[in-house]
Scaffold this motif. Structure first.
Motif, PDB file in Angstrom:
ATOM      1  N   ASN A  78       0.765  -1.203  -0.034  1.00 48.26           N
ATOM      2  CA  ASN A  78      -0.219  -0.082  -0.045  1.00 48.26           C
ATOM      3  C   ASN A  78       0.980   1.220  -0.076  1.00 48.26           C
ATOM      4  OD1 ASN A  78      -2.447  -1.528   0.071  1.00 48.26           O
ATOM      5  ND2 ASN A  78      -2.710  -1.372   1.980  1.00 48.26           N
ATOM      6  N   VAL A  79       1.897   1.468   0.861  1.00 53.62           N
ATOM      7  CA  VAL A  79       2.965   2.345   0.812  1.00 53.62           C
ATOM      8  C   VAL A  79       3.693   2.575  -0.681  1.00 53.62           C
ATOM      9  CG1 VAL A  79       4.805   3.340   1.808  1.00 53.62           C
ATOM     10  CG2 VAL A  79       3.057   2.351   3.135  1.00 53.62           C
ATOM     11  N   VAL A  80       4.044   1.360  -0.788  1.00 49.98           N
ATOM     12  CA  VAL A  80       4.524   1.631  -2.254  1.00 49.98           C
ATOM     13  C   VAL A  80       3.708   2.148  -3.404  1.00 49.98           C
ATOM     14  CG1 VAL A  80       5.040  -0.103  -4.435  1.00 49.98           C
ATOM     15  CG2 VAL A  80       6.100  -0.369  -2.377  1.00 49.98           C
ATOM     16  N   ARG A  81       2.424   2.113  -3.452  1.00 53.17           N
ATOM     17  CA  ARG A  81       1.297   2.707  -4.233  1.00 53.17           C
ATOM     18  C   ARG A  81       1.270   4.204  -4.038  1.00 53.17           C
ATOM     19  NH1 ARG A  81      -2.643  -0.425  -7.289  1.00 53.17           N
ATOM     20  NH2 ARG A  81      -2.206  -2.716  -7.083  1.00 53.17           N
ATOM     21  N   GLY A  82       1.337   4.398  -2.638  1.00 49.63           N
ATOM     22  CA  GLY A  82       1.529   5.799  -2.321  1.00 49.63           C
ATOM     23  C   GLY A  82       2.580   6.522  -2.823  1.00 49.63           C
ATOM     24  N   LEU A  83       3.831   6.098  -2.691  1.00 50.66           N
ATOM     25  CA  LEU A  83       5.153   6.546  -2.953  1.00 50.66           C
ATOM     26  C   LEU A  83       5.180   6.819  -4.594  1.00 50.66           C
ATOM     27  CD1 LEU A  83       7.574   4.600  -0.713  1.00 50.66           C
ATOM     28  CD2 LEU A  83       6.991   6.731  -0.703  1.00 50.66           C
ATOM     29  N   ILE A  84       4.623   5.681  -5.242  1.00 52.52           N
ATOM     30  CA  ILE A  84       4.749   5.902  -6.810  1.00 52.52           C
ATOM     31  C   ILE A  84       3.995   7.108  -7.188  1.00 52.52           C
ATOM     32  CG2 ILE A  84       3.903   4.520  -8.960  1.00 52.52           C
ATOM     33  CD1 ILE A  84       5.067   1.886  -7.816  1.00 52.52           C
ATOM     34  N   SER A  85       2.738   7.268  -6.444  1.00 46.32           N
ATOM     35  CA  SER A  85       1.790   8.352  -7.041  1.00 46.32           C
ATOM     36  C   SER A  85       2.385   9.682  -6.642  1.00 46.32           C
ATOM     37  CB  SER A  85       0.474   8.054  -6.163  1.00 46.32           C
ATOM     38  OG  SER A  85       0.801   8.615  -4.642  1.00 46.32           O
ATOM     39  N   THR A  86       3.217   9.814  -5.771  1.00 49.82           N
ATOM     40  CA  THR A  86       4.050  11.058  -5.763  1.00 49.82           C
ATOM     41  C   THR A  86       5.440  11.060  -6.573  1.00 49.82           C
ATOM     42  OG1 THR A  86       5.458  10.096  -3.830  1.00 49.82           O
ATOM     43  CG2 THR A  86       3.299  10.882  -3.408  1.00 49.82           C
ATOM     44  N   GLY A  87       5.494  10.244  -7.548  1.00 44.66           N
ATOM     45  CA  GLY A  87       6.683  10.303  -8.297  1.00 44.66           C
ATOM     46  C   GLY A  87       7.952   9.421  -7.883  1.00 44.66           C
ATOM     47  N   VAL A  88       7.981   8.593  -6.939  1.00 45.87           N
ATOM     48  CA  VAL A  88       8.991   8.009  -6.394  1.00 45.87           C
ATOM     49  C   VAL A  88       9.603   7.117  -7.492  1.00 45.87           C
ATOM     50  CG1 VAL A  88      10.064   6.451  -4.949  1.00 45.87           C
ATOM     51  CG2 VAL A  88       8.988   8.659  -4.277  1.00 45.87           C
ATOM     52  N   ARG A  89      10.802   6.943  -7.877  1.00 45.67           N
ATOM     53  CA  ARG A  89      11.057   5.830  -8.892  1.00 45.67           C
ATOM     54  C   ARG A  89      12.104   5.102  -8.521  1.00 45.67           C
ATOM     55  NH1 ARG A  89       8.731   6.724 -14.111  1.00 45.67           N
ATOM     56  NH2 ARG A  89      10.536   5.711 -15.103  1.00 45.67           N
ATOM     57  N   PRO A  90      12.509   4.026  -9.313  1.00 47.67           N
ATOM     58  CA  PRO A  90      13.732   3.242  -9.083  1.00 47.67           C
ATOM     59  C   PRO A  90      15.072   4.110  -8.978  1.00 47.67           C
ATOM     60  CG  PRO A  90      12.522   1.918 -10.384  1.00 47.67           C
ATOM     61  CD  PRO A  90      11.743   3.440 -10.338  1.00 47.67           C
ATOM     62  N   ALA A  91      16.053   3.834  -8.225  1.00 48.38           N
ATOM     63  CA  ALA A  91      17.423   4.487  -8.257  1.00 48.38           C
ATOM     64  C   ALA A  91      17.528   5.695  -7.723  1.00 48.38           C
ATOM     65  CB  ALA A  91      18.046   4.382  -9.609  1.00 48.38           C
ATOM     66  N   GLU A  92      16.307   6.190  -7.361  1.00 45.75           N
ATOM     67  CA  GLU A  92      16.096   7.821  -6.895  1.00 45.75           C
ATOM     68  C   GLU A  92      16.530   7.705  -5.429  1.00 45.75           C
ATOM     69  OE1 GLU A  92      12.745  11.537  -6.236  1.00 45.75           O
ATOM     70  OE2 GLU A  92      12.180   9.454  -7.249  1.00 45.75           O
ATOM     71  N   ARG A  93      17.277   8.578  -4.737  1.00 40.40           N
ATOM     72  CA  ARG A  93      17.738   8.698  -3.469  1.00 40.40           C
ATOM     73  C   ARG A  93      16.491   9.485  -2.691  1.00 40.40           C
ATOM     74  NH1 ARG A  93      23.972   9.316  -3.187  1.00 40.40           N
ATOM     75  NH2 ARG A  93      24.850   7.866  -4.607  1.00 40.40           N
ATOM     76  N   ILE A  94      16.110   8.817  -1.655  1.00 39.29           N
ATOM     77  CA  ILE A  94      15.010   9.145  -0.823  1.00 39.29           C
ATOM     78  C   ILE A  94      15.617   9.297   0.639  1.00 39.29           C
ATOM     79  CG2 ILE A  94      12.612   8.897  -0.026  1.00 39.29           C
ATOM     80  CD1 ILE A  94      12.869   9.369  -3.013  1.00 39.29           C
ATOM     81  N   GLY A  95      15.478  10.261   1.346  1.00 33.64           N
ATOM     82  CA  GLY A  95      15.960  10.393   2.702  1.00 33.64           C
ATOM     83  C   GLY A  95      14.789   9.799   3.625  1.00 33.64           C
ATOM     84  N   LEU A  96      15.285   9.349   4.812  1.00 36.59           N
ATOM     85  CA  LEU A  96      14.182   8.676   5.661  1.00 36.59           C
ATOM     86  C   LEU A  96      14.589   9.282   6.976  1.00 36.59           C
ATOM     87  CD1 LEU A  96      12.080   6.518   5.883  1.00 36.59           C
ATOM     88  CD2 LEU A  96      13.685   5.212   7.038  1.00 36.59           C
ATOM     89  N   LEU A  97      13.633  10.308   7.654  1.00 40.89           N
ATOM     90  CA  LEU A  97      13.849  10.965   8.879  1.00 40.89           C
ATOM     91  C   LEU A  97      12.872  10.527   9.503  1.00 40.89           C
ATOM     92  CD1 LEU A  97      15.547  13.040  10.398  1.00 40.89           C
ATOM     93  CD2 LEU A  97      14.049  14.767   9.355  1.00 40.89           C
ATOM     94  N   MET A  98      12.987   9.341  10.390  1.00 40.01           N
ATOM     95  CA  MET A  98      12.124   8.829  11.320  1.00 40.01           C
ATOM     96  C   MET A  98      12.362   8.312  12.573  1.00 40.01           C
ATOM     97  SD  MET A  98       9.754   7.027   8.322  1.00 40.01           S
ATOM     98  CE  MET A  98       8.103   6.862   9.295  1.00 40.01           C
ATOM     99  N   GLU A  99      11.373   8.457  13.681  1.00 44.44           N
ATOM    100  CA  GLU A  99      11.907   7.518  14.878  1.00 44.44           C
ATOM    101  C   GLU A  99      11.618   6.162  14.519  1.00 44.44           C
ATOM    102  OE1 GLU A  99      12.941   9.108  17.444  1.00 44.44           O
ATOM    103  OE2 GLU A  99      12.776  11.140  16.270  1.00 44.44           O
ATOM    104  N   THR A 100      12.184   5.113  15.607  1.00 41.56           N
ATOM    105  CA  THR A 100      11.937   3.898  15.468  1.00 41.56           C
ATOM    106  C   THR A 100      10.533   3.714  15.739  1.00 41.56           C
ATOM    107  OG1 THR A 100      14.347   3.470  16.081  1.00 41.56           O
ATOM    108  CG2 THR A 100      12.798   1.571  16.619  1.00 41.56           C
ATOM    109  N   ARG A 101       9.837   2.966  14.748  1.00 42.80           N
ATOM    110  CA  ARG A 101       8.333   2.458  14.812  1.00 42.80           C
ATOM    111  C   ARG A 101       8.101   1.891  13.541  1.00 42.80           C
ATOM    112  NH1 ARG A 101       6.718   8.714  15.134  1.00 42.80           N
ATOM    113  NH2 ARG A 101       4.817   7.793  15.934  1.00 42.80           N
ATOM    114  N   PRO A 102       7.000   1.034  13.581  1.00 39.96           N
ATOM    115  CA  PRO A 102       6.643   0.213  12.539  1.00 39.96           C
ATOM    116  C   PRO A 102       6.598   0.947  11.171  1.00 39.96           C
ATOM    117  CG  PRO A 102       5.400   0.056  14.319  1.00 39.96           C
ATOM    118  CD  PRO A 102       6.053   1.165  14.904  1.00 39.96           C
ATOM    119  N   SER A 103       6.296   2.227  11.065  1.00 40.48           N
ATOM    120  CA  SER A 103       6.110   2.962   9.794  1.00 40.48           C
ATOM    121  C   SER A 103       7.474   3.332   9.140  1.00 40.48           C
ATOM    122  CB  SER A 103       5.253   4.223   9.768  1.00 40.48           C
ATOM    123  OG  SER A 103       5.995   4.915  10.854  1.00 40.48           O
ATOM    124  N   ALA A 104       8.527   3.159  10.174  1.00 43.36           N
ATOM    125  CA  ALA A 104       9.957   3.469   9.527  1.00 43.36           C
ATOM    126  C   ALA A 104      10.258   2.097   8.871  1.00 43.36           C
ATOM    127  CB  ALA A 104      10.896   3.811  10.725  1.00 43.36           C
TER     128      ALA A 104
END
Length: 991
Positions: A481-507
């Motif tokens: 489900n999150v994959v679909r959400g990310l793709i809808s915002t334009g995320v593509r393979p090999a693109e560098r995406i920063g992750l700034l999250m606390e330790t939690r399931p969503s991270a």
């Protein structure tokens, strides 16, 4: 011959009586005893159960203590009322108790019965406790036989003993793998149970006749003896009648069906994973542990019980350290504990006396003792060899059989001898084989391994957080489900995406979703270097959680928000271009033609990690192959399996968590337990509740736990292993002492390249061990850390260090890595090696020891001084809590300085320091040592040198010392010595 007619008449009468009684047995199933069940009333009726109250009218005034009796899942509730004068309810009622019995019915006759789960039974018992408490206004004594006793323990833990006066069990195993029926080796049993749970009982349930036959086969000698005894006495009705009700119950009438899902859950949680002992079993998505039991417990132990064997029953003492635990031992087998003459004269009177004692109505029973628990050898079950031989031999003699289960059990230790080796080989070999098959274009990634786990075991438990369990199926659905959400915002393979999250399931979900797309995850630690990290990592989009949203939106990049719980509030500026991924409906997102799940190849970049080295922020590039190497290597070295729960107390952005902890758990099929932070009380609670077997640490993280004097975790903890990197030797020794018998598995892994060392045996605390199978070959190159140059031989090739010589660790460059920094022509023409940042030495056994970072070596006039051996040596002083070595410039050189912190109410002397450092060469001893109030640590719990180094030379005083080479010892640091050092550099110390 006058006696002949009498003998003939007697024989005829015997034949006639046998024929008459036999006909009655054939027609009616047994002899008519005219016995009637005790009076009871069904006071509560639900789809899962009917609750019987015996002699209800006499207990209506609430003066009698209530006792609720729980049958095993496969046995009729009538087990407690086989004969009124000898059955449980009759005896207990006569002693002034108020007996209640749980009747689960039989799944084959109940609506939805075949779909019942084990959790349904436990939750039903918890509900029953509330109802009995409401009816009587009194706390309840909960009692159960065999598996019914297991239910009692589980239900009591599930409700944390609310409204319970005590728990009583009869032949109820807790440590199920300590002593299995038939002497089956543990490895064989767990693999068989795992297969049956996954592939048989998901499709098949057990009928009543199957349950009866199965249990009779567990003790075929006794079954055969009982039948032959019955046939021999068939002519003597008076002799048979007293035991006829018991015989009919066990032979035919007492057995009910089992539902397949309940059996599968029983096998999974309590045979395969033995979670009654370790904790972390799941009841309706809630994690439960017997360590939370606090009410008094009485366990009945059968001396010759080969189903609920004594050592398995006594496991409750270790599993419930907070409870008062007593036992009553009877010379009885499994069924004899609750049915028959021994039960009528010993079990039930003792149970009644126990209840009266706990209620203040009588003295403590003479036949109970406080239970003790001692670890048994793998070949011991708690049923003594002499008892087994006598019990089995007597049965053999009476029945006339040759080879029996008893004989097989006595010799079963031969099979058990190889169980550890076979179990380990079965887990390790496929992992090593898969590592060996990875080629540059092999698809391998974090997302792919999670997808494989979901396909293999959809209902398997993936990770735990905040007392909730998330299955493989639920996790993979959320990832997609999150994959679909990310793709809808334009995320593509090999693109560098920063992750700034606390330790939690969503991270964890975000990391897996980016991996499933084939994007590169840039792990952003929440530090002051955030802006620089974003630039260095090449990040244009950040995924964050509500807690870090304001920091993310200040960086001038696109921001996506994920997770945060049900009460999430997004703190953003009004004109912020933030996208809330939780508001995207995945069913409305059409996947593009380019999308292929988990496309990541071994040679491709998967992660970018950011860390400081030598005061500079650096980006470390991790390929899918590098991640897989750490994942499978950790799973292999730690022998991780489906029975393990790996608990990370470090943040997800730390390299060891991403590579070893998370990767190892996924590759090993283990459960992953996440926590919000390092808190000793929370650690102790979650270790028991989650059934944690492996704890992941970084650097000095274990200090807070080891130093906590009132840490509520005792010898019965389930932890078997601590895994991580950077733990100082002194803390290593303290950790093993505090959490005995757990071991420490220390790793060293280069962030780039494929170097992985592991101290698997743990025999040399402080050593980094040896290269893991499947990792790249390593060598130590001769290196001058002061000039920063490799040392070459006459042919111009880099010289390889010998045993005990310090040099720079190099890893062989493999074709699977896209490495920019590889050196060629190092030890031979055309070879390629990747340098690490660390200096090492290797001992005569082939074990590697880290000496220091190449940029942190103290550049003293006498030559390089390495910090790690100094820290390890001083860590051997039990009063030392933490230590860090660093260089302080004096003139054109550096002095080697060590800062120490001590445990509370501790002190040091110069003699202590000299003794601790005696094994180091004089040139490798620190020039100055001082005790400080604290040593700053980083977010990853690594001691920081920078502030101490900036402060300059230590202040003179009673807790500061300098090394006097003439005396070969340490002396009090004075102002005069400090002045001389400043004036003459280090010449005063080096001569």
């Amino acid at each position: 011959m006058s006696w002949y007619p009498e003998v003939l008449n007697g024989s005829v009468r015997r034949v006639v009586a046998t024929a008459q009684n036999g006909l009655e047995v054939i027609r009616l199933g047994g002899l008519e005893t005219e016995a009637r069940p005790s009076e009871f009333r069904v006071v509560e009726r639900e789809p899962m159960f009917r609750l019987r109250r015996y002699f209800a009218d006499e207990a209506a005034d609430g003066s009698r203590p209530p006792i609720v009796l729980v049958p095993p899942m496969m046995m009729s509730a009538d087990v407690y009322d086989v004969a009124q004068d000898q059955g449980a309810v009759g005896v207990l009622h006569a002693m002034g108790l108020d007996p209640w019995v749980v009747d689960f019915g039989s799944p084959d006759t109940e609506d939805g019965g075949w779909n019942r789960t084990l959790a349904d039974h436990v939750v039903a018992i918890s509900d029953i406790i509330d109802r009995v408490h409401e009816h009587t206004g009194r706390e309840v004594h909960l009692a159960g036989y065999s598996q019914g006793g297991m239910f009692c323990y589980q239900a009591a833990a599930y409700r944390r003993c609310k409204n319970l006066a005590s728990v009583i069990t009869f032949g109820a195993p807790v440590d199920t793998l300590a002593a299995l029926p038939l002497g089956i080796p543990e490895g064989v049993a767990t693999r068989a149970a795992d297969f049956l749970a996954d592939h048989v009982f998901t499709r098949l349930s057990i009928a009543g006749w199957m349950a009866r036959t199965g249990f009779q086969l567990l003790d075929p000698v006794k079954t055969a003896k009982s039948r032959i005894d019955f046939l021999r006495q068939l002519h003597d009705r008076e002799a048979l009648l007293p035991r006829e009700q018991q015989r009919r119950f066990l032979a035919t009438e007492g057995w009910v069906a089992w539902s397949g899902p309940a059996v599968a859950e029983l096998l999974k949680q309590f045979i395969v994973h033995n979670r009654m002992m370790s904790g972390g079993f799941v009841i309706q998505e809630r994690l439960v542990t017997l360590a939370e039991l606090s009410c008094p417990i009485l366990a009945f132990v059968g001396e010759v019980d080969d189903i609920g064997q004594p050592v398995a029953v006594r496991g409750i003492r270790k599993a419930a350290p907070r409870a008062e635990v007593f036992e009553s031992t009877l010379r009885a087998g499994h069924f004899g504990l609750v049915v028959g003459s021994a039960a009528a004269t010993q079990t039930w009177p003792t149970a009644g006396e126990w209840v009266r004692w706990r209620e203040g109505l009588g003295p403590r029973p003479e036949t109970i003792d406080e239970m003790t628990y001692e670890d048994q050898p793998a070949t011991e079950t708690g049923v003594s060899v002499s008892d087994r031989i006598l019990h089995t031999g007597a049965s053999i003699a009476e029945v006339g059989v040759g080879i029996t289960r008893g004989v097989l059990d006595i010799t079963s230790h031969t099979m058990r001898g190889t169980r550890e080796l076979s179990a380990e080989a079965i887990r390790v070999l496929p992992r090593l084989a898969r590592l060996g098959q990875i080629q540059p274009h092999t698809t391998i990634s974090l997302g792919k391994l999670l997808a494989e786990a979901g396909a293999r075991s959809p209902k398997g438990e993936c990770f735990l957080f905040d007392d909730r369990v998330y299955t493989n199926e639920a996790v993979n659905t959320r990832i997609d489900n999150v994959v679909r959400g990310l793709i809808s915002t334009g995320v593509r393979p090999a693109e560098r995406i920063g992750l700034l999250m606390e330790t939690r399931p969503s991270a964890l979900i975000a990391i897996a979703a980016l991996s499933r797309i084939g994007a590169v995850v840039v792990m952003l630690p929440p530090t002051a270097d955030l802006s620089a990290s974003v630039r260095l990592g090449g990040v244009q989009t950040i995924i964050t959680d509500p807690d870090n949203l304001r920091s993310a939106t200040s960086l001038g990049v696109d921001v996506l928000v994920l997770g945060g719980g049900e009460s999430r509030v997004l703190d953003t500026e009004p004109d912020s271009a933030t996208i809330d991924l939780e508001k995207i409906d995945p069913s409305q997102v059409k996947l593009p033609a380019w999308y292929r799940p988990n496309p990541g190849r071994a040679q491709e970049l998967a992660f970018v990690l950011l860390s400081r080295s030598g005061g500079h922020l650096e980006a470390k590039h991790i390929t899918n192959h590098r991640w897989a190497l750490s994942a499978f290597g950790t799973a292999t070295a730690a022998n991780l399996g489906r029975g393990d729960t790996v608990y990370s107390i470090a943040p997800l952005y730390h390299s060891s968590v991403l590579l070893a902890t998370l990767g190892g758990a996924i590759a090993g099929g283990s459960r992953i337990a996440l926590t919000r932070g390092l808190d000793p009380a929370q650690f102790a609670a979650e270790v028991h509740r989650y059934g944690v077997t492996v704890v992941a640490y970084t650097w000095t993280m274990m200090r807070e736990l080891v130093n906590c004097e009132d840490l509520p975790i005792g010898p019965g903890h389930p932890i078997r292993l601590f895994i991580g990197s950077g733990m100082p030797r002194g803390l290593w020794l303290r950790t093993m002492k505090r959490f005995e018998p757990a071991r420490v598995l220390e790793f060293y892994a280069s962030t780039e390249g494929a170097v992985v060392l592991a101290n698997v045996s743990g025999a040399k605390p402080g050593a980094k061990g040896r290269p893991l199978p499947g990792s790249t070959p390593v060598r130590i190159a001769a290196y001058d850390p002061i000039r920063g140059e490799y040392l070459v031989d006459e042919q111009g090739l880099v010289r390889e260090c010998g045993v005990g010589e310090v040099g720079l660790l190099l890893g062989h460059a493999t074709n699977n890595e896209a490495i920019s920094g590889a050196m060629r022509g190092v030890f031979g023409a055309g070879d390629a090696w990747v340098p690490t940042e660390h200096l090492f030495t290797v001992d005569a056994d082939g074990d590697f020891w880290m000496m220091d970072e190449k940029n942190a070596v103290v550049r003293a006039r006498r030559g390089p001084v390495f910090g790690q051996p100094i820290v390890d040596a001083l860590g051997g002083i039990e009063r030392v809590d933490n230590a860090v070595a660093y260089g302080v410039p004096v003139g054109d050189e550096e002095l080697a300085v060590v800062a120490l912190t001590l445990l509370p109410d501790s002190s040091l002397s110069a003699v202590d320091l000299a003794d601790a450092l005696a094994d180091l060469e004089p040139a490798q001893r620190p020039d100055l040592i001082h005790v400080v109030p604290e040593i700053a640590i980083s977010n990853s719990y690594r001691p920081r040198r920078s502030a101490l180094k900036a402060a300059g030379l230590p202040k003179p005083g009673v807790r500061s010392w300098y090394y006097d080479p003439e005396k070969d010892g340490y002396r009090r640091l004075t102002r005069a010595v400090i002045s001389e050092l400043k004036e003459r550099g280090s010449r005063a110390l080096t001569g």
